[in-house]
Motif scaffolding. Structure first.
Motif, mmCIF file in Angstrom:
data_model
loop_
_atom_site.group_PDB
_atom_site.id
_atom_site.type_symbol
_atom_site.label_atom_id
_atom_site.label_comp_id
_atom_site.label_asym_id
_atom_site.label_seq_id
_atom_site.Cartn_x
_atom_site.Cartn_y
_atom_site.Cartn_z
ATOM 1 N N UNK A 220 -7.891 2.315 9.063
ATOM 2 C CA UNK A 220 -7.148 1.730 7.933
ATOM 3 C C UNK A 220 -6.978 0.223 8.079
ATOM 4 N N UNK A 221 -7.307 -0.497 7.019
ATOM 5 C CA UNK A 221 -7.095 -1.938 6.951
ATOM 6 C C UNK A 221 -5.926 -2.283 6.054
ATOM 7 N N UNK A 222 -5.870 -1.621 4.903
ATOM 8 C CA UNK A 222 -4.875 -1.919 3.881
ATOM 9 C C UNK A 222 -4.302 -0.618 3.357
ATOM 10 N N UNK A 223 -2.994 -0.564 3.212
ATOM 11 C CA UNK A 223 -2.345 0.585 2.598
ATOM 12 C C UNK A 223 -1.208 0.085 1.724
ATOM 13 N N UNK A 224 -1.344 0.258 0.422
ATOM 14 C CA UNK A 224 -0.349 -0.227 -0.538
ATOM 15 C C UNK A 224 0.271 0.967 -1.258
ATOM 16 N N UNK A 225 1.440 1.435 -0.809
ATOM 17 C CA UNK A 225 2.092 2.588 -1.437
ATOM 18 C C UNK A 225 2.957 2.175 -2.627
ATOM 19 N N UNK A 226 2.815 2.869 -3.719
ATOM 20 C CA UNK A 226 3.605 2.624 -4.925
ATOM 21 C C UNK A 226 4.437 3.873 -5.208
ATOM 22 N N UNK A 227 5.749 3.779 -5.071
ATOM 23 C CA UNK A 227 6.632 4.907 -5.362
ATOM 24 C C UNK A 227 7.000 4.885 -6.840
ATOM 25 N N UNK A 228 6.746 6.005 -7.515
ATOM 26 C CA UNK A 228 6.896 6.080 -8.970
ATOM 27 C C UNK A 228 7.961 7.119 -9.319
ATOM 28 N N UNK A 229 8.877 6.740 -10.219
ATOM 29 C CA UNK A 229 9.924 7.634 -10.713
ATOM 30 C C UNK A 229 9.582 8.008 -12.159
ATOM 31 N N UNK A 230 9.484 9.325 -12.448
ATOM 32 C CA UNK A 230 9.097 9.810 -13.779
ATOM 33 C C UNK A 230 10.179 10.745 -14.297
ATOM 34 N N UNK A 237 9.851 5.349 -15.161
ATOM 35 C CA UNK A 237 11.043 4.506 -15.241
ATOM 36 C C UNK A 237 11.046 3.400 -14.195
ATOM 37 N N UNK A 238 10.378 3.631 -13.060
ATOM 38 C CA UNK A 238 10.387 2.608 -12.021
ATOM 39 C C UNK A 238 9.185 2.768 -11.095
ATOM 40 N N UNK A 239 8.648 1.621 -10.662
ATOM 41 C CA UNK A 239 7.621 1.546 -9.621
ATOM 42 C C UNK A 239 8.142 0.608 -8.540
ATOM 43 N N UNK A 240 7.977 0.981 -7.288
ATOM 44 C CA UNK A 240 8.335 0.091 -6.176
ATOM 45 C C UNK A 240 7.179 0.051 -5.184
ATOM 46 N N UNK A 241 6.559 -1.116 -5.048
ATOM 47 C CA UNK A 241 5.519 -1.320 -4.046
ATOM 48 C C UNK A 241 6.031 -2.364 -3.057
ATOM 49 N N UNK A 242 6.314 -1.980 -1.813
ATOM 50 C CA UNK A 242 6.903 -2.918 -0.848
ATOM 51 C C UNK A 242 5.908 -3.994 -0.408
ATOM 52 N N UNK A 243 6.455 -5.091 0.132
ATOM 53 C CA UNK A 243 5.615 -6.143 0.696
ATOM 54 C C UNK A 243 4.868 -5.593 1.909
ATOM 55 N N UNK A 244 3.653 -6.108 2.124
ATOM 56 C CA UNK A 244 2.793 -5.590 3.192
ATOM 57 C C UNK A 244 2.171 -6.737 3.969
ATOM 58 N N UNK A 245 2.152 -6.595 5.290
ATOM 59 C CA UNK A 245 1.444 -7.550 6.151
ATOM 60 C C UNK A 245 0.177 -6.877 6.653
ATOM 61 N N UNK A 246 -0.947 -7.552 6.483
ATOM 62 C CA UNK A 246 -2.248 -6.997 6.869
ATOM 63 C C UNK A 246 -2.819 -7.820 8.013
ATOM 64 N N UNK A 247 -3.061 -7.179 9.131
ATOM 65 C CA UNK A 247 -3.620 -7.859 10.302
ATOM 66 C C UNK A 247 -5.095 -7.505 10.433
ATOM 67 N N UNK A 248 -5.948 -8.474 10.112
ATOM 68 C CA UNK A 248 -7.400 -8.289 10.224
ATOM 69 C C UNK A 248 -7.982 -9.189 11.306
ATOM 70 N N UNK A 249 -7.130 -9.555 12.269
ATOM 71 C CA UNK A 249 -7.576 -10.488 13.299
ATOM 72 C C UNK A 249 -8.702 -9.902 14.148
ATOM 73 N N UNK A 250 -8.702 -8.572 14.332
ATOM 74 C CA UNK A 250 -9.762 -7.970 15.144
ATOM 75 C C UNK A 250 -11.108 -7.994 14.430
ATOM 76 N N UNK A 251 -11.096 -8.279 13.121
ATOM 77 C CA UNK A 251 -12.340 -8.494 12.373
ATOM 78 C C UNK A 251 -12.589 -9.985 12.155
ATOM 79 N N UNK A 252 -11.764 -10.811 12.818
ATOM 80 C CA UNK A 252 -11.868 -12.263 12.709
ATOM 81 C C UNK A 252 -11.638 -12.741 11.268
ATOM 82 N N UNK A 253 -10.740 -12.034 10.561
ATOM 83 C CA UNK A 253 -10.437 -12.393 9.176
ATOM 84 C C UNK A 253 -8.983 -12.794 8.987
#
Length: 366
Positions: A220-230, A237-253
C-alpha cells in the motif's frame, strides 16, 4: 407452516435490509445544501477555505443502459453560488439493496490529481495516455451495499497498470473498496437521523514481484478513506475524509501531506447584504468541474478596482485563451470557459489571474 416461515423471512429482510432506494428522496426537486471544509494535518476544519455545494434531484431517466436518478450540482462561495448555473451531474441506480454510481472523469479527478501531485506533469508528457486510462474506468459500480455484512469489505473497483516516471516504471494497482459499519445517529442542521454508514476507500498500491513462484505482493502506498452517512429519504448527509501523510521515500519520491475534507449537510444557504460579500483579498478558486469536458467555471475575487488579466496557458507556456483583459471593480466574478470553442486538445493547462500587484495561477485538466 411454510407460509408462516415465508412471511417471517420477508418481514425479517424488510426490517434488517431495507431497499437501497428507500434512502433516496422519493420526488424529484429535492435539494441538498452542503458546506465543504478542508481539514488540516490535525483534522481541524479550516473555515477560511470553506465553500458550498448545492445538489438537486433533477429527474429520472435512462443513462448508460440503466434507470438513473439524475443529480445536478454546483459549487462556489456563498456570494457567487446563487448566480451560478449547475455545472456537473451524477447518476444513481438502485437494484434491490445495492446503490450503483456511474463513475466518470470527474469522479476520478481525485486519483488524477493525487498521482499528478506525487509524480508531476511527466505523466502527461507525450499525449493523454494517463487520462485515457482513467477514462477507460468509466462505468456503473455498486458503491453502497446496504445488505453487506457489517465490517466486511467488498471490492468496488480494481485495476493494475504501469506508470512511468522519468526512467522509473512503477507497477501500480488502483482500487476502491467499500465497507458497511454500524449505524450511527447524526445531528445536523436539518434534523437528527439514524444513518447507514459506509467507508469508501480509494487505494493505490505498488506491485512488488517476488521471485517465482511467489504471487505478486501489493504494498500500500496511498489509502484515502471516506466515511459516508446516508439517511432514509435524504441520501448522503455527510462525508469525512481525514488528512493523510504519504511516505514514498523508499521509492525516492519523498513524503506528501494530503489535506482532509469534510462535506456536511446544512440548511439552505441564505444571501446576506451586498457589502458583506466584498472580498478582503485577491483570490483565485479551483475551476469546477475539474477535470472538465468541454466547459468549466473559474471563480475569482479582487479586493480593489484594478486592471485584470485572466489567461489560459498550455504546458509550454503558450497563451491559448485570453478570457479577461480589462478594468474590474472590487468584487467576486465567475467566468465560464468552453474549450470546445477553441478546439483545444485534452491535457493539462494553467489559468493565471494577474493585476498590477499580484498574480495567481492554478492547474486544470481538459
Amino acid at each position: 407452516m411454510k407460509k408462516l416461515l415465508l412471511i417471517i423471512f420477508v418481514f425479517f429482510c424488510a426490517e434488517v435490509f431495507p431497499q437501497a432506494q428507500d434512502y433516496f428522496p422519493a420526488q424529484s426537486g429535492h435539494t441538498w445544501h452542503y458546506k465543504v471544509t478542508p481539514l488540516d494535518s490535525l483534522n481541524n476544519g479550516v473555515d477560511s477555505l470553506s465553500y458550498f455545494r448545492v445538489d438537486t434531484f433533477a429527474t429520472t431517466g435512462v443513462y448508460q443502459g440503466l434507470d438513473a436518478k439524475i443529480i445536478l450540482s454546483k459549487s462556489g462561495t456563498a456570494g457567487i453560488l446563487p448566480l451560478m448555473p449547475f455545472t456537473d451531474s451524477s447518476f444513481v441506480n438502485f437494484v434491490g439493496n445495492d446503490a450503483k454510481i456511474y463513475f466518470n472523469m470527474a469522479n476520478f479527478g481525485s486519483i488524477s490529481g493525487l498521482i499528478d501531485s506525487l509524480l508531476g506533469d511527466s505523466l502527461f508528457s507525450g499525449g493523454t495516455g494517463f487520462l485515457s486510462l482513467l477514462n477507460s474506468f468509466e462505468g456503473w459500480y455498486s458503491l453502497y451495499k446496504f445488505s453487506n455484512a457489517l465490517n466486511s469489505s467488498y471490492e468496488i473497483f480494481k485495476f493494475d497498470t504501469t506508470v512511468t516516471f522519468d526512467s522509473l516504471s512503477l507497477p501500480l494497482r488502483f482500487e476502491v473498496k467499500g465497507k458497511r459499519i454500524n449505524d450511527s445517529e447524526l445531528l445536523t442542521d436539518i434534523g437528527t437521523f439514524t444513518c447507514k454508514k459506509f467507508i469508501i476507500t480509494v487505494g493505490i498500491s505498488y506491485l512488488l514481484t517476488p521471485p517465482w513462484p511467489l504471487p505478486v505482493l501489493p504494498i500500500p502506498l496511498v489509502s484515502l478513506p471516506d466515511t459516508v452517512y446516508i439517511a432514509p429519504g435524504n441520501w448522503e448527509l455527510m462525508h469525512i475524509m481525514p488528512a493523510t501523510v504519504i511516505d514514498l521515500s523508499y521509492l525516492q519520491l519523498g513524503t506528501y501531506s494530503i489535506p482532509g475534507l469534510k462535506t456536511e449537510i446544512i440548511s439552505e444557504i441564505t444571501s446576506v447584504g451586498k457589502n458583506d460579500h466584498l472580498p478582503l483579498s485577491l483570490s483565485l478558486e479551483q475551476n469546477y468541474p475539474n477535470p472538465f469536458n468541454p466547459s468549466t467555471t473559474i471563480n475569482f475575487s479582487i479586493n480593489k478596482s484594478a486592471y485584470v488579466s485572466l489567461k489560459i496557458y498550455d504546458l509550454l507556456g503558450n497563451v491559448v485563451a485570453e478570457l479577461i483583459n480589462e478594468n474590474k471593480n472590487r468584487g467576486s466574478y465567475s467566468y465560464n470557459f468552453d474549450a470546445a470553442e477553441l478546439n483545444l486538445s485534452s491535457g493539462v493547462y494553467f489559468y493565471m489571474l494577474k493585476t498590477s500587484d499580484f498574480s495567481l495561477s492554478k492547474k486544470m485538466v481538459l
